[in-house]
Scaffold this motif. Structure first.
Motif, PDB file in Angstrom:
ATOM      1  N   HIS A   1      -2.783  -1.017 -11.495  1.00 50.60           N
ATOM      2  CA  HIS A   1      -3.854  -1.072 -10.385  1.00 50.60           C
ATOM      3  C   HIS A   1      -4.452   0.395 -10.564  1.00 50.60           C
ATOM      4  CE1 HIS A   1      -5.383  -0.728  -6.357  1.00 50.60           C
ATOM      5  NE2 HIS A   1      -4.815   0.305  -6.102  1.00 50.60           N
ATOM      6  N   ARG A   2      -3.697   1.345 -10.798  1.00 53.04           N
ATOM      7  CA  ARG A   2      -4.130   2.693 -10.930  1.00 53.04           C
ATOM      8  C   ARG A   2      -5.484   2.849 -11.982  1.00 53.04           C
ATOM      9  NH1 ARG A   2       0.313   5.489 -12.028  1.00 53.04           N
ATOM     10  NH2 ARG A   2       0.064   5.328 -14.266  1.00 53.04           N
TER      11      ARG A   2
ATOM     12  N   ASP B   1      -8.308   3.332  -2.470  1.00 54.86           N
ATOM     13  CA  ASP B   1      -7.551   2.822  -3.441  1.00 54.86           C
ATOM     14  C   ASP B   1      -6.844   1.614  -3.058  1.00 54.86           C
ATOM     15  OD1 ASP B   1      -4.696   2.417  -4.067  1.00 54.86           O
ATOM     16  OD2 ASP B   1      -4.100   4.493  -3.969  1.00 54.86           O
ATOM     17  N   ALA B   2      -6.425   1.133  -1.811  1.00 50.65           N
ATOM     18  CA  ALA B   2      -5.857   0.148  -1.196  1.00 50.65           C
ATOM     19  C   ALA B   2      -6.860  -1.189  -1.300  1.00 50.65           C
ATOM     20  CB  ALA B   2      -5.548   0.192   0.309  1.00 50.65           C
TER      21      ALA B   2
ATOM     22  N   SER C   1      -8.383  -5.448  -8.613  1.00 51.73           N
ATOM     23  CA  SER C   1      -7.619  -4.784  -9.807  1.00 51.73           C
ATOM     24  C   SER C   1      -6.592  -5.839 -10.278  1.00 51.73           C
ATOM     25  CB  SER C   1      -6.870  -3.571  -9.277  1.00 51.73           C
ATOM     26  OG  SER C   1      -5.760  -3.649  -8.384  1.00 51.73           O
TER      27      SER C   1
ATOM     28  N   ASP D   1       0.826  -1.148   0.100  1.00 50.22           N
ATOM     29  CA  ASP D   1      -0.087  -0.093   0.070  1.00 50.22           C
ATOM     30  C   ASP D   1       0.991   1.069   0.029  1.00 50.22           C
ATOM     31  OD1 ASP D   1      -2.130   1.598   0.576  1.00 50.22           O
ATOM     32  OD2 ASP D   1      -2.719   0.633   2.484  1.00 50.22           O
TER      33      ASP D   1
ATOM     34  N   THR E   1       0.468  -0.512  -5.065  1.00 53.34           N
ATOM     35  CA  THR E   1      -0.753   0.353  -5.410  1.00 53.34           C
ATOM     36  C   THR E   1      -0.303   1.476  -6.423  1.00 53.34           C
ATOM     37  OG1 THR E   1      -0.591   1.472  -3.566  1.00 53.34           O
ATOM     38  CG2 THR E   1      -2.093  -0.285  -3.602  1.00 53.34           C
TER      39      THR E   1
ATOM     40  N   ASN F   1      -7.224  -3.211  -4.670  1.00 52.56           N
ATOM     41  CA  ASN F   1      -5.979  -4.070  -5.097  1.00 52.56           C
ATOM     42  C   ASN F   1      -6.571  -5.722  -5.379  1.00 52.56           C
ATOM     43  OD1 ASN F   1      -4.387  -6.368  -3.276  1.00 52.56           O
ATOM     44  ND2 ASN F   1      -5.412  -4.844  -1.916  1.00 52.56           N
TER      45      ASN F   1
END
Ligand code: ME8
Length: 518
Positions: free
Chosen positions: A100-101, A231-232, A238, A50, A95, A235
């Motif tokens: 992932h983004r 965001d985390a 993603s 992360d 991340t 994952n």
């Protein structure tokens, strides 16, 4: 294409030090992944880092580095930590990676378009250390905030919010109808209790880019970056989406470069996490997935926290367990064994050096190590290392333990599986003491009896290698090698009595766990 068993760990904060708690969680997930593969299932194991957020941005700045360069250096250290633990992870997510983004942005765009977000002004307290907004409810009875929050400032800020309230009753119903969604059961009850007695606050999912720019830009508003948890958590889906998993890609409205029909990962089978991040995983994450229209993971498996000598581990007091130092001194398998044998998945645990050394000498050196070493040494000495005819004296005991271990592994009951395996070790060590092969060897009349005893001991050693492989892969490999067997004991189907062939010549016995002056 059949569904793979997909298991994940929490992704660690890149700017933290890898410690016992991180190592424990990753080893637990690794043993589960290895067990599934041993039992014949295809598994995919994901772990990673992360890397966004204010703390990383500030730490990089204080070292005069660009955040990405700072993360790259730390990520290399974390990856070597995973190698040190011999994790069999199939991928390692960071991340800050493009793959992932892009998925985070695809999800944000989709949920925004479907009306799940709104913009609002927040005015109140904010903890920079935890990157979180605080309310009056977070104050302690004396009016102060917990020092764990670090500096608490007053803040007025406009942000995007994710509507959680409309999903609250659905989540309660889901948890009621799916009792195994969160394990152990008391953690599920904790979540249900929280949901039934509180109204969910909507989740702030952005931070203004002028205050925090080390984050994933929000696709529909350039003035914002995504808040770390939104965001985390992503994952977990993603990476399957980026790898071309059909359901994951569809769920997040993302077009991967190729669709991989061979890779059926989503929904995840198991998210292994620590108790402190339960709410994020059992409340926010299911709601995020539901809003996306994605299937939910099958289970969130929540482990407890380690203390050292009954105290919280803390760098400031020097009260820490450094897994790397332990592994360098005692070997990886001794470390893996202690954490899995000492602590069941659920309650909190307590590391003591005395406890560690005690288990090393009684269970590893005197229990497993002594059994295998004396069994194979006697076979070498009395029969020149040649395996005698098959004998079934310990077959019933072994078969019982094999069946028990299989069922416990299927239920992720790792500590109980080790206990079952050790009952066979104890049984076989008693068998040596009772049959006294060293006495039988002195009497030529007892030659057939000695053959029987030596076969049983060699075959138990072989079966132990297979049962232990998910837990102690190096040791299991050494037992196989000392038995003169080729390949790896990584298939549970080999745990079947009588597979060691008469006439086979074993290799050279050597102590598995050297005794130490402790
Ligand atoms: O929480 N004992 O990262 P993290 C056992 N990035 N487990 C422990 C522990 C201890 N003493 N200390 C920490 C984060 N852990 C987020 C996760 S997931 C989408 C994002 C566990 O580096 C902790 O419970 O602080 C968590 O599961 C993991 O280590 C990573 O913690």
């Amino acid at each position: 294409m059949s569904k793979r068993f997909y298991i994940t760990t929490a992704i660690d904060y890149v700017n933290g030090q890898p410690h016992l708690g991180h190592a424990y969680e990753k080893v637990v997930a690794d043993v589960i992944a290895r067990s599934r593969r041993s039992l014949g299932q295809e598994a995919f194991f994901l772990t990673g880092l992360d890397e966004h957020g204010q703390k990383v941005q500030q730490a990089a700045a204080s070292e005069g580095k660009e955040p990405q360069a700072y993360c790259d250096e730390l990520a290399a250290a974390w990856k070597s930590f995973a190698t040190k633990l011999q994790l069999t992870n199939d991928d390692f997510v960071r991340t800050t990676e493009k793959r992932h983004r892009e998925v985070v942005q695809a999800i944000l765009a989709k949920l925004h378009a479907e009306g799940h977000f709104y913009k609002d002004i927040y005015e109140g307290f904010y903890s920079t250390r935890e990157e979180t907004f605080l309310t009056e409810k977070d104050r302690r009875p004396d009016g102060t905030f917990d020092p764990a929050y670090g500096e608490v400032i007053k803040l007025k800020e406009e942000n995007y919010y994710f509507k959680l309230k409309p999903h609250q009753q659905w989540l309660i119903d889901y948890l009621e109808k799916n009792p195994s969604f969160v394990a152990p059961e008391y953690r599920r009850n904790e979540v249900l209790g929280f949901l039934k007695h509180n109204t969910l606050e909507d989740l702030c999912i952005t931070r203004p880019a002028n205050r925090l720019n080390w984050g994933i830009p929000v696709p529909f508003d350039p003035n914002y970056v995504t808040y770390v948890w939104f965001d985390a958590l992503v994952n977990y889906i993603s990476i399957p989406a980026a790898l071309g998993d059909v359901i994951a890609a569809k769920s997040v409205s993302y077009q991967p470069s190729t669709i991989n029909h061979e890779l059926s990962l989503w929904p995840a089978d198991l998210h292994v996490i620590g108790k402190d991040i339960l709410k994020f995983h059992a409340v926010y994450w299911p709601i995020m997935l539901k809003a996306m229209g994605a299937p939910l993971p099958k289970q969130i498996l929540v482990h407890g926290w380690w203390q050292k000598d009954g105290q919280k581990m803390s760098k400031t007091t020097g009260n820490v367990v450094d897994p790397v130092a332990i592994i360098d001194e005692w070997g990886l398998d001794a470390f893996r064994f202690y954490v899995l044998r000492e602590l069941d998945i659920g309650p909190d645990g307590n590391w003591t050096d005395t406890g560690f050394k005690g288990r090393y000498s009684s269970e590893l050196a005197n229990g497993l190590g002594n059994l295998v070493n004396r069994s194979l040494s006697m076979l070498k000495r009395y029969r020149n290392g040649v395996v005698p005819a098959v004998s079934n004296e310990l077959a019933t005991d072994a078969n019982r333990v094999i069946a028990e271990t299989r069922s416990l592994l299927e239920q992720n009951q790792l500590q109980a599986a080790l206990l079952a395996i050790w009952s066979l070790i104890t049984r076989a060590n008693q068998y040596v003491d009772h049959t006294a092969p060293f006495k039988l060897a002195k009497d030529p009349q007892q030659s057939t009896r000695l053959d029987e005893v030596l076969y049983n001991l060699a075959e138990v050693s072989r079966i132990l290698a297979v049962l232990l492989w998910p837990f102690l892969p190096t040791t299991a490999g050494k037992i196989y090698e000392q038995l003169g067997l080729t390949g790896t004991p990584d298939q549970f189907s080999a745990a079947k009595w009588g597979q060691l062939q008469a006439g086979h010549t074993i290799g050279s016995p050597a102590p598995l766990f050297p005794r130490k002056d402790i």
